[in-house]
Design a protein around this motif. Structure first.
Motif, PDB file in Angstrom:
ATOM      1  N   ARG A 213       0.827  -1.207   0.000  1.00  0.00           N
ATOM      2  CA  ARG A 213       0.000   0.000   0.000  1.00  0.00           C
ATOM      3  C   ARG A 213       0.861   1.257   0.000  1.00  0.00           C
ATOM      4  O   ARG A 213       0.515   2.258  -0.643  1.00  0.00           O
ATOM      5  CB  ARG A 213      -0.946  -0.016   1.204  1.00  0.00           C
ATOM      6  N   ALA A 214       1.992   1.204   0.698  1.00  0.00           N
ATOM      7  CA  ALA A 214       2.903   2.356   0.713  1.00  0.00           C
ATOM      8  C   ALA A 214       3.464   2.629  -0.677  1.00  0.00           C
ATOM      9  O   ALA A 214       3.828   3.763  -0.999  1.00  0.00           O
ATOM     10  CB  ALA A 214       4.041   2.114   1.703  1.00  0.00           C
ATOM     11  N   ALA A 215       3.528   1.588  -1.511  1.00  0.00           N
ATOM     12  CA  ALA A 215       4.018   1.740  -2.881  1.00  0.00           C
ATOM     13  C   ALA A 215       2.886   2.041  -3.860  1.00  0.00           C
ATOM     14  O   ALA A 215       3.111   2.069  -5.075  1.00  0.00           O
ATOM     15  CB  ALA A 215       4.753   0.470  -3.314  1.00  0.00           C
ATOM     16  N   GLY A 216       1.664   2.235  -3.335  1.00  0.00           N
ATOM     17  CA  GLY A 216       0.548   2.635  -4.189  1.00  0.00           C
ATOM     18  C   GLY A 216      -0.284   1.503  -4.728  1.00  0.00           C
ATOM     19  O   GLY A 216      -1.100   1.709  -5.632  1.00  0.00           O
ATOM     20  N   ARG A 217      -0.131   0.276  -4.191  1.00  0.00           N
ATOM     21  CA  ARG A 217      -0.907  -0.865  -4.669  1.00  0.00           C
ATOM     22  C   ARG A 217      -1.978  -1.238  -3.657  1.00  0.00           C
ATOM     23  O   ARG A 217      -1.722  -1.301  -2.448  1.00  0.00           O
ATOM     24  CB  ARG A 217       0.005  -2.071  -4.932  1.00  0.00           C
ATOM     25  N   ASP A 218      -3.188  -1.509  -4.132  1.00  0.00           N
ATOM     26  CA  ASP A 218      -4.280  -1.948  -3.269  1.00  0.00           C
ATOM     27  C   ASP A 218      -4.012  -3.385  -2.840  1.00  0.00           C
ATOM     28  O   ASP A 218      -4.030  -4.298  -3.669  1.00  0.00           O
ATOM     29  CB  ASP A 218      -5.611  -1.853  -4.024  1.00  0.00           C
ATOM     30  N   LYS A 219      -3.758  -3.610  -1.567  1.00  0.00           N
ATOM     31  CA  LYS A 219      -3.364  -4.944  -1.125  1.00  0.00           C
ATOM     32  C   LYS A 219      -3.867  -5.195   0.291  1.00  0.00           C
ATOM     33  O   LYS A 219      -3.732  -4.344   1.178  1.00  0.00           O
ATOM     34  CB  LYS A 219      -1.835  -5.059  -1.153  1.00  0.00           C
ATOM     35  N   GLY A 220      -4.446  -6.356   0.493  1.00  0.00           N
ATOM     36  CA  GLY A 220      -4.925  -6.725   1.817  1.00  0.00           C
ATOM     37  C   GLY A 220      -5.594  -8.077   1.786  1.00  0.00           C
ATOM     38  O   GLY A 220      -5.540  -8.814   0.792  1.00  0.00           O
ATOM     39  N   TRP A 221      -6.244  -8.421   2.885  1.00  0.00           N
ATOM     40  CA  TRP A 221      -6.912  -9.715   2.984  1.00  0.00           C
ATOM     41  C   TRP A 221      -7.995  -9.856   1.921  1.00  0.00           C
ATOM     42  O   TRP A 221      -8.319 -10.998   1.530  1.00  0.00           O
ATOM     43  CB  TRP A 221      -7.544  -9.857   4.371  1.00  0.00           C
ATOM     44  N   HIS A 222      -8.551  -8.751   1.436  1.00  0.00           N
ATOM     45  CA  HIS A 222      -9.674  -8.795   0.504  1.00  0.00           C
ATOM     46  C   HIS A 222      -9.271  -9.282  -0.887  1.00  0.00           C
ATOM     47  O   HIS A 222     -10.136  -9.725  -1.658  1.00  0.00           O
ATOM     48  CB  HIS A 222     -10.328  -7.411   0.386  1.00  0.00           C
ATOM     49  N   ASN A 223      -7.994  -9.203  -1.231  1.00  0.00           N
ATOM     50  CA  ASN A 223      -7.593  -9.601  -2.590  1.00  0.00           C
ATOM     51  C   ASN A 223      -6.332 -10.464  -2.579  1.00  0.00           C
ATOM     52  O   ASN A 223      -5.516 -10.398  -3.497  1.00  0.00           O
ATOM     53  CB  ASN A 223      -7.402  -8.373  -3.484  1.00  0.00           C
ATOM     54  N   PHE A 224      -6.203 -11.284  -1.555  1.00  0.00           N
ATOM     55  CA  PHE A 224      -5.027 -12.133  -1.412  1.00  0.00           C
ATOM     56  C   PHE A 224      -5.481 -13.558  -1.108  1.00  0.00           C
ATOM     57  O   PHE A 224      -6.271 -13.785  -0.192  1.00  0.00           O
ATOM     58  CB  PHE A 224      -4.151 -11.605  -0.266  1.00  0.00           C
ATOM     59  N   GLU A 225      -4.981 -14.513  -1.896  1.00  0.00           N
ATOM     60  CA  GLU A 225      -5.375 -15.916  -1.730  1.00  0.00           C
ATOM     61  C   GLU A 225      -4.350 -16.662  -0.873  1.00  0.00           C
ATOM     62  O   GLU A 225      -3.140 -16.425  -0.984  1.00  0.00           O
ATOM     63  CB  GLU A 225      -5.490 -16.609  -3.087  1.00  0.00           C
ATOM     64  N   ILE A 226      -4.843 -17.580  -0.056  1.00  0.00           N
ATOM     65  CA  ILE A 226      -3.984 -18.449   0.753  1.00  0.00           C
ATOM     66  C   ILE A 226      -4.503 -19.871   0.599  1.00  0.00           C
ATOM     67  O   ILE A 226      -5.595 -20.202   1.081  1.00  0.00           O
ATOM     68  CB  ILE A 226      -3.991 -18.046   2.239  1.00  0.00           C
ATOM     69  N   PHE A 227      -3.725 -20.713  -0.084  1.00  0.00           N
ATOM     70  CA  PHE A 227      -4.109 -22.106  -0.310  1.00  0.00           C
ATOM     71  C   PHE A 227      -3.168 -23.028   0.461  1.00  0.00           C
ATOM     72  O   PHE A 227      -1.972 -23.096   0.164  1.00  0.00           O
ATOM     73  CB  PHE A 227      -4.035 -22.449  -1.800  1.00  0.00           C
ATOM     74  N   ALA A 228      -3.691 -23.722   1.438  1.00  0.00           N
ATOM     75  CA  ALA A 228      -2.916 -24.699   2.193  1.00  0.00           C
ATOM     76  C   ALA A 228      -3.075 -26.076   1.567  1.00  0.00           C
ATOM     77  O   ALA A 228      -4.095 -26.383   0.946  1.00  0.00           O
ATOM     78  CB  ALA A 228      -3.382 -24.729   3.649  1.00  0.00           C
ATOM     79  N   GLY A 229      -2.064 -26.910   1.742  1.00  0.00           N
ATOM     80  CA  GLY A 229      -2.108 -28.270   1.222  1.00  0.00           C
ATOM     81  C   GLY A 229      -2.481 -29.260   2.302  1.00  0.00           C
ATOM     82  O   GLY A 229      -2.072 -29.130   3.461  1.00  0.00           O
ATOM     83  N   VAL A 230      -3.272 -30.275   1.928  1.00  0.00           N
ATOM     84  CA  VAL A 230      -3.677 -31.291   2.897  1.00  0.00           C
ATOM     85  C   VAL A 230      -3.867 -32.631   2.188  1.00  0.00           C
ATOM     86  O   VAL A 230      -4.421 -32.688   1.090  1.00  0.00           O
ATOM     87  CB  VAL A 230      -4.980 -30.870   3.620  1.00  0.00           C
ATOM     88  N   ALA A 231      -3.342 -33.695   2.793  1.00  0.00           N
ATOM     89  CA  ALA A 231      -3.556 -35.040   2.273  1.00  0.00           C
ATOM     90  C   ALA A 231      -4.927 -35.526   2.732  1.00  0.00           C
ATOM     91  O   ALA A 231      -5.320 -35.318   3.882  1.00  0.00           O
ATOM     92  CB  ALA A 231      -2.467 -35.978   2.771  1.00  0.00           C
ATOM     93  N   VAL A 232      -5.657 -36.168   1.827  1.00  0.00           N
ATOM     94  CA  VAL A 232      -7.005 -36.633   2.146  1.00  0.00           C
ATOM     95  C   VAL A 232      -7.139 -38.107   1.742  1.00  0.00           C
ATOM     96  O   VAL A 232      -6.753 -38.493   0.634  1.00  0.00           O
ATOM     97  CB  VAL A 232      -8.080 -35.813   1.399  1.00  0.00           C
ATOM     98  N   ARG A 233      -7.679 -38.901   2.665  1.00  0.00           N
ATOM     99  CA  ARG A 233      -7.951 -40.302   2.347  1.00  0.00           C
ATOM    100  C   ARG A 233      -9.139 -40.800   3.170  1.00  0.00           C
ATOM    101  O   ARG A 233      -9.136 -40.705   4.397  1.00  0.00           O
ATOM    102  CB  ARG A 233      -6.749 -41.193   2.609  1.00  0.00           C
ATOM    103  N   ILE A 234     -10.157 -41.295   2.472  1.00  0.00           N
ATOM    104  CA  ILE A 234     -11.302 -41.904   3.137  1.00  0.00           C
ATOM    105  C   ILE A 234     -10.962 -43.365   3.437  1.00  0.00           C
ATOM    106  O   ILE A 234     -10.626 -44.131   2.532  1.00  0.00           O
ATOM    107  CB  ILE A 234     -12.560 -41.824   2.254  1.00  0.00           C
ATOM    108  N   THR A 235     -11.020 -43.729   4.704  1.00  0.00           N
ATOM    109  CA  THR A 235     -10.662 -45.090   5.117  1.00  0.00           C
ATOM    110  C   THR A 235     -11.161 -45.324   6.532  1.00  0.00           C
ATOM    111  O   THR A 235     -11.337 -44.378   7.307  1.00  0.00           O
ATOM    112  CB  THR A 235      -9.134 -45.295   5.067  1.00  0.00           C
ATOM    113  N   ASP A 236     -11.371 -46.593   6.853  1.00  0.00           N
ATOM    114  CA  ASP A 236     -11.688 -46.955   8.238  1.00  0.00           C
ATOM    115  C   ASP A 236     -10.420 -47.194   9.048  1.00  0.00           C
ATOM    116  O   ASP A 236     -10.482 -47.333  10.267  1.00  0.00           O
ATOM    117  CB  ASP A 236     -12.566 -48.214   8.267  1.00  0.00           C
TER     118      ASP A 236
END
Length: 359
Positions: A213-236
């Motif tokens: 923002r100090a450099a003049g760019r609109d930036k914040g939680w509203h336009n920033f993606e966060i993708f976490a990775g997770v292993a998934v397995r259906i099993t008993d």
């Protein structure tokens, strides 16, 4: 919650699970992500996937900086995006580690922070096509004028008119690079993220947003993606599903890096498993890989995956939805797991992170 499918990189043979990817697309998944280490590359499979899908976004998680110059990286991303019809490519970047950078690519480890900063800025200039590209960086400059130069380098502008806003995401986990990610990138692929860790990362991300923002760019939680990775397995068999992941964890914590520089080992220590991290590395580097895998705590595995019967997965999914991320990238080969998580995402949307309020 946006959902993604992570297909990683190849083993001895390259097998892209195209039917699973097409199923994910039918279910409304946001994206599919490839990777690279020192075998198959991350870009080429996306061109093939693009030809056999219609809408799903195409991400690299991650492309290693040492594997290509920023100009070639931008060219490859623009080319795949053009082949895919536009607005589908996501350029996911990362530095890898010294063993691969110097041992496989023959490049100096140097100063990764400054290389990342230069790399991203050059890619932005190429995508935007505002003028012929010049860049005076601490690690990378265009045109090149260093040792061996004949002094004839010329600033150039991309012939291909790509997406000027082609998104750049970064895989990072240390304070300086997380701040850099928030400052310069459109999204973040956090290393070893689990529910409960956003409190650690939040001030770093917000400092990066403030710099933007100090450099003049609109930036914040509203336009920033966060993708976490997770292993998934259906099993008993929950215990069996946890045990199946331990050899891979032991490889990264114990052997994916030198004893002195192993980012995965460092993250395990930061998550409260310092004794286990030390023991796993000691066993793995001694060639006792089965013992190293056995030394991975069940609790460490369980908090970073979604395994078990559907009801258990549904309950544990809620923690991820409320963790502050915007997307979840699934490591699975089960069509039923994609369907189950699609149901979970509809039933319990991501909460996100509330922006800080000022008095």
């Amino acid at each position: 919650m946006k959902l993604a499918l992570s297909i990683g990189y190849s083993g001895p043979t390259l097998q892209v699970p195209i039917e699973l990817i097409q199923h994910a697309e039918r279910l409304g998944f946001h994206s599919v992500w490839t990777a690279e280490a020192y075998g198959s590359d991350a870009i080429t499979p996306l061109a093939w996937i693009a030809a056999r899908t219609e809408r799903i976004r195409l991400g690299t998680g991650i492309m290693q900086l040492a594997g290509r110059t920023p100009a070639m990286c931008a060219m490859q991303c623009m080319t795949v995006d053009a082949l895919a019809g536009g607005k589908r490519m996501i350029a996911g970047l990362g530095v890898s580690g010294p063993q691969i950078v110097e041992g496989w690519y023959g490049q100096p480890w140097g100063r990764p922070y400054w290389r990342l900063r230069d790399y991203i800025q050059i890619m932005r200039k190429i995508f935007e096509r505002k003028e012929p590209v010049t860049h005076e960086g601490r690690e990378i400059s265009l045109p090149y004028t260093g040792p061996g130069s004949v002094g004839l380098g010329k600033p150039l502008r991309s012939i291909l008119h790509g997406d000027p806003e082609l998104p750049i995401w970064m895989g990072s986990g240390k304070e300086a690079t997380v701040k850099l990610t928030a400052e310069l990138c459109d999204g973040w692929l956090p290393m070893h993220f689990v529910p409960g860790r956003m409190a650690e990362y939040r001030p770093w991300l917000e400092e990066g947003f403030a710099r933007a923002r100090a450099a003049g760019r609109d930036k914040g939680w509203h336009n920033f993606e966060i993708f976490a990775g997770v292993a998934v397995r259906i099993t008993d068999d929950v215990a069996g599903a946890l045990a199946a992941q331990k050899p891979g964890i032991a490889l990264y914590v114990g052997g994916m890096g030198a004893r002195e520089v192993n980012f995965h080992n460092e993250h395990m220590r930061r998550m409260g498993y310092a004794e286990a991290a030390e023991r796993i590395q000691e066993l793995f580097l001694a060639g006792r890989k089965e013992e190293a895998a056995a030394a991975v705590p069940d609790e460490y595995v369980d908090e970073r995956c979604l395994v078990g019967p559907p009801d258990r997965i549904r309950r544990r999914y809620v923690d991820w939805a409320e963790s502050g991320i915007t997307g979840l990238s699934l490591n699975t080969r089960q069509p039923g797991a994609l369907e189950l998580l699609a149901e979970c995402a509809r039933e319990h949307p991501a909460r996100g992170v509330e922006p800080a309020t000022t008095a």
